[in-house]
Motif scaffolding. Structure first.
Motif, mmCIF file in Angstrom:
data_model
loop_
_atom_site.group_PDB
_atom_site.id
_atom_site.type_symbol
_atom_site.label_atom_id
_atom_site.label_comp_id
_atom_site.label_asym_id
_atom_site.label_seq_id
_atom_site.Cartn_x
_atom_site.Cartn_y
_atom_site.Cartn_z
ATOM 1 N N ALA A 132 -3.840 10.159 4.461
ATOM 2 C CA ALA A 132 -4.312 10.431 5.818
ATOM 3 C C ALA A 132 -5.004 9.203 6.408
ATOM 4 O O ALA A 132 -4.799 8.860 7.582
ATOM 5 C CB ALA A 132 -5.262 11.634 5.813
ATOM 6 N N ALA A 133 -5.812 8.523 5.600
ATOM 7 C CA ALA A 133 -6.527 7.339 6.089
ATOM 8 C C ALA A 133 -5.543 6.237 6.485
ATOM 9 O O ALA A 133 -5.721 5.564 7.508
ATOM 10 C CB ALA A 133 -7.489 6.833 5.015
ATOM 11 N N LEU A 134 -4.484 6.062 5.678
ATOM 12 C CA LEU A 134 -3.525 4.996 5.980
ATOM 13 C C LEU A 134 -2.710 5.332 7.228
ATOM 14 O O LEU A 134 -2.465 4.445 8.073
ATOM 15 C CB LEU A 134 -2.596 4.781 4.786
ATOM 16 N N VAL A 135 -2.292 6.592 7.382
ATOM 17 C CA VAL A 135 -1.554 6.985 8.582
ATOM 18 C C VAL A 135 -2.427 6.787 9.822
ATOM 19 O O VAL A 135 -1.968 6.263 10.852
ATOM 20 C CB VAL A 135 -1.071 8.444 8.479
ATOM 21 N N LEU A 136 -3.688 7.193 9.743
ATOM 22 C CA LEU A 136 -4.586 7.017 10.881
ATOM 23 C C LEU A 136 -4.813 5.537 11.171
ATOM 24 O O LEU A 136 -4.880 5.128 12.343
ATOM 25 C CB LEU A 136 -5.917 7.716 10.595
ATOM 26 N N LEU B 112 0.834 -1.205 0.000
ATOM 27 C CA LEU B 112 0.000 0.000 0.000
ATOM 28 C C LEU B 112 0.871 1.258 0.000
ATOM 29 O O LEU B 112 0.584 2.232 -0.707
ATOM 30 C CB LEU B 112 -0.927 -0.008 1.212
ATOM 31 N N ASP B 113 1.941 1.228 0.793
ATOM 32 C CA ASP B 113 2.842 2.385 0.845
ATOM 33 C C ASP B 113 3.484 2.650 -0.514
ATOM 34 O O ASP B 113 3.592 3.804 -0.959
ATOM 35 C CB ASP B 113 3.939 2.151 1.882
ATOM 36 N N LEU B 114 3.909 1.594 -1.194
ATOM 37 C CA LEU B 114 4.538 1.769 -2.510
ATOM 38 C C LEU B 114 3.540 2.291 -3.536
ATOM 39 O O LEU B 114 3.901 3.088 -4.415
ATOM 40 C CB LEU B 114 5.127 0.440 -2.990
ATOM 41 N N ALA B 115 2.287 1.875 -3.424
ATOM 42 C CA ALA B 115 1.262 2.392 -4.341
ATOM 43 C C ALA B 115 1.075 3.893 -4.141
ATOM 44 O O ALA B 115 0.952 4.649 -5.112
ATOM 45 C CB ALA B 115 -0.054 1.649 -4.120
ATOM 46 N N LEU B 116 1.076 4.336 -2.881
ATOM 47 C CA LEU B 116 0.955 5.771 -2.612
ATOM 48 C C LEU B 116 2.179 6.524 -3.119
ATOM 49 O O LEU B 116 2.056 7.637 -3.650
ATOM 50 C CB LEU B 116 0.770 6.005 -1.107
ATOM 51 N N ALA B 117 3.364 5.938 -2.951
ATOM 52 C CA ALA B 117 4.577 6.592 -3.460
ATOM 53 C C ALA B 117 4.499 6.776 -4.969
ATOM 54 O O ALA B 117 4.826 7.850 -5.496
ATOM 55 C CB ALA B 117 5.807 5.757 -3.086
ATOM 56 N N ALA B 118 4.051 5.743 -5.681
ATOM 57 C CA ALA B 118 3.929 5.837 -7.137
ATOM 58 C C ALA B 118 2.920 6.902 -7.534
ATOM 59 O O ALA B 118 3.150 7.681 -8.475
ATOM 60 C CB ALA B 118 3.521 4.478 -7.709
ATOM 61 N N ALA B 119 1.790 6.960 -6.825
ATOM 62 C CA ALA B 119 0.763 7.966 -7.137
ATOM 63 C C ALA B 119 1.297 9.376 -6.911
ATOM 64 O O ALA B 119 1.017 10.295 -7.690
ATOM 65 C CB ALA B 119 -0.479 7.719 -6.280
ATOM 66 N N LEU B 120 2.078 9.572 -5.854
ATOM 67 C CA LEU B 120 2.637 10.891 -5.576
ATOM 68 C C LEU B 120 3.689 11.280 -6.608
ATOM 69 O O LEU B 120 3.714 12.419 -7.083
ATOM 70 C CB LEU B 120 3.244 10.904 -4.168
ATOM 71 N N PHE B 121 4.565 10.357 -6.961
ATOM 72 C CA PHE B 121 5.583 10.669 -7.969
ATOM 73 C C PHE B 121 4.936 11.037 -9.305
ATOM 74 O O PHE B 121 5.433 11.906 -10.025
ATOM 75 C CB PHE B 121 6.526 9.479 -8.156
ATOM 76 N N ARG B 122 3.827 10.408 -9.620
ATOM 77 C CA ARG B 122 3.158 10.658 -10.903
ATOM 78 C C ARG B 122 2.193 11.837 -10.832
ATOM 79 O O ARG B 122 1.756 12.345 -11.865
ATOM 80 C CB ARG B 122 2.410 9.381 -11.341
ATOM 81 N N GLY B 123 1.862 12.301 -9.639
ATOM 82 C CA GLY B 123 0.903 13.398 -9.519
ATOM 83 C C GLY B 123 -0.512 12.977 -9.830
ATOM 84 O O GLY B 123 -1.313 13.764 -10.337
ATOM 85 N N TRP B 124 -0.855 11.721 -9.507
ATOM 86 C CA TRP B 124 -2.169 11.168 -9.842
ATOM 87 C C TRP B 124 -3.211 11.598 -8.815
ATOM 88 O O TRP B 124 -3.066 11.358 -7.638
ATOM 89 C CB TRP B 124 -2.087 9.642 -9.900
ATOM 90 N N ARG B 125 -4.257 12.267 -9.257
ATOM 91 C CA ARG B 125 -5.424 12.630 -8.451
ATOM 92 C C ARG B 125 -5.030 13.087 -7.042
ATOM 93 O O ARG B 125 -5.250 12.396 -6.049
ATOM 94 C CB ARG B 125 -6.415 11.477 -8.401
ATOM 95 N N PRO B 126 -4.427 14.270 -6.932
ATOM 96 C CA PRO B 126 -3.842 14.726 -5.665
ATOM 97 C C PRO B 126 -4.807 14.729 -4.487
ATOM 98 O O PRO B 126 -4.420 14.351 -3.369
ATOM 99 C CB PRO B 126 -3.373 16.152 -5.996
ATOM 100 N N ARG B 127 -6.055 15.164 -4.697
ATOM 101 C CA ARG B 127 -6.978 15.230 -3.564
ATOM 102 C C ARG B 127 -7.300 13.843 -3.037
ATOM 103 O O ARG B 127 -7.340 13.618 -1.821
ATOM 104 C CB ARG B 127 -8.261 15.950 -3.992
ATOM 105 N N LEU B 128 -7.553 12.911 -3.945
ATOM 106 C CA LEU B 128 -7.844 11.546 -3.525
ATOM 107 C C LEU B 128 -6.646 10.939 -2.810
ATOM 108 O O LEU B 128 -6.790 10.293 -1.752
ATOM 109 C CB LEU B 128 -8.223 10.697 -4.736
ATOM 110 N N VAL B 129 -5.455 11.135 -3.353
ATOM 111 C CA VAL B 129 -4.254 10.565 -2.755
ATOM 112 C C VAL B 129 -4.000 11.169 -1.374
ATOM 113 O O VAL B 129 -3.559 10.470 -0.452
ATOM 114 C CB VAL B 129 -3.044 10.759 -3.689
ATOM 115 N N ALA B 130 -4.279 12.456 -1.200
ATOM 116 C CA ALA B 130 -4.129 13.068 0.122
ATOM 117 C C ALA B 130 -5.053 12.388 1.135
ATOM 118 O O ALA B 130 -4.646 12.089 2.270
ATOM 119 C CB ALA B 130 -4.432 14.562 0.045
ATOM 120 N N GLY B 131 -6.285 12.130 0.731
ATOM 121 C CA GLY B 131 -7.219 11.447 1.623
ATOM 122 C C GLY B 131 -6.770 10.028 1.939
ATOM 123 O O GLY B 131 -6.871 9.577 3.094
ATOM 124 N N LEU B 132 -6.238 9.325 0.933
ATOM 125 C CA LEU B 132 -5.760 7.955 1.156
ATOM 126 C C LEU B 132 -4.543 7.944 2.087
ATOM 127 O O LEU B 132 -4.414 7.059 2.944
ATOM 128 C CB LEU B 132 -5.403 7.307 -0.177
#
Length: 426
Positions: free
Chosen positions: A381-385, A359-379
């Protein structure tokens, strides 16, 4: 030909130029119908709106536009994309506008195009030319605009402010002597109002400000407007700037792109004299409109935070990348002692660590690519919580570790929130 204000459709009304045109035309007495892919904020601003995604097939059918444009007497097409895949370029610059023009054959229309596309070897220039050809075939006025600045900023104008506000050095592409004649967005809106009422005839027509400045001079003027002391120029070799632009393209860093670098390298100088002679309200020069109001705290904050946005994204991506690799490959003997006295079997804890790593690597890939920033921010936060709650239950002693332990999740959540705020550009 002169026309009293009627109902004007502003295509691309949620963009930097589009919003200024919508406000300026409304202030001039027009009934403005604001058309954009996202219209919620335009509605709250008091505009009648039309929500349309120009890449959708329905937007390429004149019948669709006819069914939504009852009463429209004029239109301004300010929609455009600077960097996009070929299907998006075609849809936004050619297919959707062609359908719109065909649906409004009797309406007076104006296309906002760009200075500097002649001879430019970029996809943006090629598709802008194709869009101009469609506009010309339908007798739509073509207005080629140079660099647009305003009270607010977006994209390239935000990048210029950010570069001007950097400490120690002011970076420029090449020697920094490329020329520009910026026009204020409010002056552009007044010009569009006049041209809708008094069409200038076949074009394209350039429009810009009366003051010509170099890239270095413009950044120096912006820095002085912020009230900051002068700095030395840092001349970036064109090859290095292009490499940074390609990285920006890969990471979707907005104005940090190969196309932007090409435009800065060539300059953006509008041959404005012939058209502006016909305007009752002449555009102001850069010095004039910078001197007309002071820079506020919010201007300097935005300029200094603008380049922090990609930096925060990279930091968060590296954090998730490292966390993911550790979750996948850290030997069980190194992390199982951190979770003592749990009823869960070791195999279950190892499985949880490996799944978390993926899951962490998927988020890293999404951030590096700039994919859907608002959704990724929510994901994020949800994973950290989720991690925080899970480890609080499994090993509450992690809150008491001397180097932070779970306490580090609190500033990480704050960092994610700040990044999400900075990603919301409109």
């Amino acid at each position: 030909m002169s026309a009293a204000p009627g109902t004007v459709l502003v295509l691309g009304a949620d963009g930097f130029i589009g919003r200024h045109l919508a406000y300026g035309l409304r202030d001039a007495g027009w009934n403005v119908r604001a058309c954009a892919r996202r219209t919620a904020r335009l509605e709250h601003m008091g505009f009648e709106t039309l929500k349309v995604d120009l890449t959708a097939p329905q937007a390429h059918d004149p019948a669709f536009w006819r069914s939504h444009l009852c009463g429209v007497t004029h239109f301004v097409n300010s929609a455009g994309v600077l960097d996009a895949p070929e299907p998006t370029y075609t849809a936004v610059h050619v297919s959707a506008p062609e359908a719109l023009y065909a649906a409004l054959p009797d309406a007076q229309g104006l296309l906002i195009s760009a200075v500097g596309i002649d001879g430019a070897a970029t996809d943006f220039a090629r598709y802008r030319h194709a869009g101009e050809k469609i506009a010309s075939d339908h007798d739509v006025t073509i207005l080629r605009v140079g660099l647009v600045l305003g009270e607010t900023s977006y994209g390239g104008s935000s990048l210029a402010r950010a570069l001007a506000a950097l400490p120690v050095f002011t970076p420029v592409v090449g020697d920094g002597q490329q020329t520009f004649n910026p026009i204020h967005a409010a002056d552009l809106a007044r010009a569009v109002d006049h041209l809708l009422r008094h069409p200038p005839g076949p074009g394209p027509h350039d429009i810009g400000g009366p003051e010509t400045v170099t890239q270095a001079g413009m950044l120096h003027s912006l820095r002085a407007w912020f009230g900051l002391s002068p700095t030395r120029l840092l001349r970036l070799p064109v090859g290095l700037a292009k490499a940074m632009g390609r990285i920006g393209d890969a990471m979707r860093l907005g104005p940090i792109s190969a196309t932007s670098v090409a435009q800065l390298q060539n300059g953006v100088l509008a041959d404005h004299a012939r058209l502006t002679e016909t305007l009752p309200d002449k555009p102001r020069g850069l010095s004039n409109f910078l001197d007309s109001r002071p820079a506020g705290t919010q201007d300097l904050w935005h300029a200094r935070l603008y380049l922090a946005r990609p930096a925060l994204r990279i930091v968060l991506a590296l954090l998730w990348l490292a966390s993911g690799l550790l979750g996948l490959f850290l030997p069980r003997a190194d992390f199982l002692p951190l979770i003592p006295d749990t009823t869960l079997p070791d195999a279950a804890l190892v499985a949880m660590a490996r799944l978390g790593g993926l899951l962490d690597l998927a988020l890293a890939a999404a951030l590096f690519r700039g994919w859907r920033p608002r959704l990724v921010a929510g994901l994020q936060a949800a994973l950290v919580l989720s991690y925080t709650l899970a480890f609080t239950i499994l090993a509450p002693g992690l809150w008491l570790l001397p180097l932070g332990g779970l306490l580090k999740n609190l500033p990480i959540l704050a960092l994610i929130a700040v990044h999400a705020i900075l990603e919301d550009e409109r």
